[in-house]
Scaffold this active site. Structure first.
Site, mmCIF file in Angstrom:
data_model
loop_
_atom_site.group_PDB
_atom_site.id
_atom_site.type_symbol
_atom_site.label_atom_id
_atom_site.label_comp_id
_atom_site.label_asym_id
_atom_site.label_seq_id
_atom_site.Cartn_x
_atom_site.Cartn_y
_atom_site.Cartn_z
ATOM 1 C CE LYS A 27 -3.952 -1.922 2.487
ATOM 2 N NZ LYS A 27 -4.801 -1.824 3.715
ATOM 3 N N GLY A 39 -9.876 16.647 -19.494
ATOM 4 C CA GLY A 39 -10.197 16.388 -20.886
ATOM 5 C C GLY A 39 -9.797 17.613 -21.681
ATOM 6 N N GLY A 224 7.890 21.464 -26.093
ATOM 7 C CA GLY A 224 8.305 21.264 -24.710
ATOM 8 C C GLY A 224 9.202 22.383 -24.222
ATOM 9 C CD GLN A 226 14.257 21.714 -28.540
ATOM 10 O OE1 GLN A 226 13.490 20.859 -28.980
ATOM 11 N NE2 GLN A 226 15.442 21.954 -29.076
ATOM 12 C CG ASP A 254 -5.200 20.405 -22.440
ATOM 13 O OD1 ASP A 254 -5.168 20.140 -23.657
ATOM 14 O OD2 ASP A 254 -5.460 19.564 -21.566
#
Length: 312
Positions: A27, A39, A224, A226, A254
């Site tokens: 755990k 989303g 990214g 860059q 997003d």
């Protein structure tokens, strides 16, 4: 009527927590849990809403988790329209392993949707009479990639600018058969589209080629750390990303797209819109977990960019 409509066919509730280390069998006690509506289209709408844009998020959702998703969006005052489905909205889980600093993401495929549910969704799209339609995110089971072509044609038929953030067959089919105003692939998605690896010069050339062939009016490629490039009819603009410490890359794409669409809807120059989008993506990665960029982060970290308009 909202100026921007965002579409999410396979939304999610994003749960993010910290854990000391990831181990099998045992755990693992997590802490600092947060719950975000997610989303692609929903996240784009959340960013546009934070910037003061006129946006409405339309999404398929069902079951108790669908009600939870709608409640989370309500807490952010995001204008929205939920299309009810029989299936249960998916829940994604991500953890940050503190020992390594790495994020681990577990994303279910989501529920099956029916033709009738898709038909109701498309009725909403066809009724929209605003300026921009943004389709972003994965497709649910039971939904053909041709839905993106149908959405693009419905948008252009009403005079709206169609914005696409997709990958794989959905990206290829839509770019080959529909009118697209802006498409936002990552470097990897663009490489998959053209069928081979791309260096920096190759990214710019491939993006420019899409514009020259009339596949899309604008091609924004995220790179990214860059930064990003934006190809348009008069050439290619490149913006480097600021040198900052990344806490999580979740939500950066997003945030980038939401800021860019907001800026374009306000009539900003393309170079300024790209600068803002890169700033928003960078602002997102300074936040832990599934958090998106915040307006104050963009303003405080990047004051040399064009001044944001006041929220109404």
């Amino acid at each position: 009527m909202s100026q921007i409509l965002t579409l999410t066919l396979n939304p999610t509730i994003d749960i993010f927590s910290d854990v000391e280390s990831v181990r099998p069998i045992r755990k693992m006690r997590t802490e600092n849990a947060r719950y975000d509506p997610g989303g692609g289209g929903i996240n784009v709408a959340r960013v546009i809403n934070r910037l003061g844009g006129e946006v409405e998020a339309v999404f398929l959702a069902g079951g108790m988790t669908g009600m939870w998703l709608d409640t989370l969006l309500g807490k952010e005052d995001v204008p929205r329209q939920k299309i009810e489905i029989a299936g249960e909205t998916r829940v994604a889980f991500a953890v940050n392993e503190k020992a390594s600093g790495l994020d681990y993401r577990f994303v279910p495929s989501g529920p099956m949707v029916t033709e009738a549910e898709i038909g109701t969704f498309m009725d909403v799209v066809r009724a929209f009479d605003g300026g921009y339609v943004v389709a972003s995110g994965s497709l649910p089971k039971g939904c053909s990639a041709d839905i993106l072509i149908e959405i693009a044609r419905a948008a252009s038929g009403k005079g709206a600018r169609f914005v696409l953030d997709s990958s794989g067959e959905g990206l290829k089919a839509t770019l080959s058969q529909a009118k697209v105003y802006l498409v936002k692939p990552s470097r990897g998605e663009l490489e998959s589209y053209v069928g081979h690896a791309l260096d920096d010069a190759g990214v710019s050339e491939a993006a420019a080629d899409l514009v020259h062939r009339g596949v899309a009016e604008l091609v924004a490629v995220t790179l990214g750390a860059q930064g990003a490039v934006l190809a348009h009819s008069d050439g290619v603009i490149r913006v480097s990303a600021p040198q900052i410490k990344a806490r999580s890359t979740i939500g950066a794409g997003d945030s980038f797209l939401g800021a860019m669409v907001w800026a374009l809807s306000r009539g900003w120059l393309l170079a300024d819109a790209l600068h803002l989008a890169v700033a928003a993506g960078a602002a997102a990665i300074t936040r832990p977990g599934t958090q998106l960029c915040r307006r104050e982060d963009i303003v405080s970290h990047y004051p040399h960019f064009p001044k944001l308009e006041p929220v109404r």
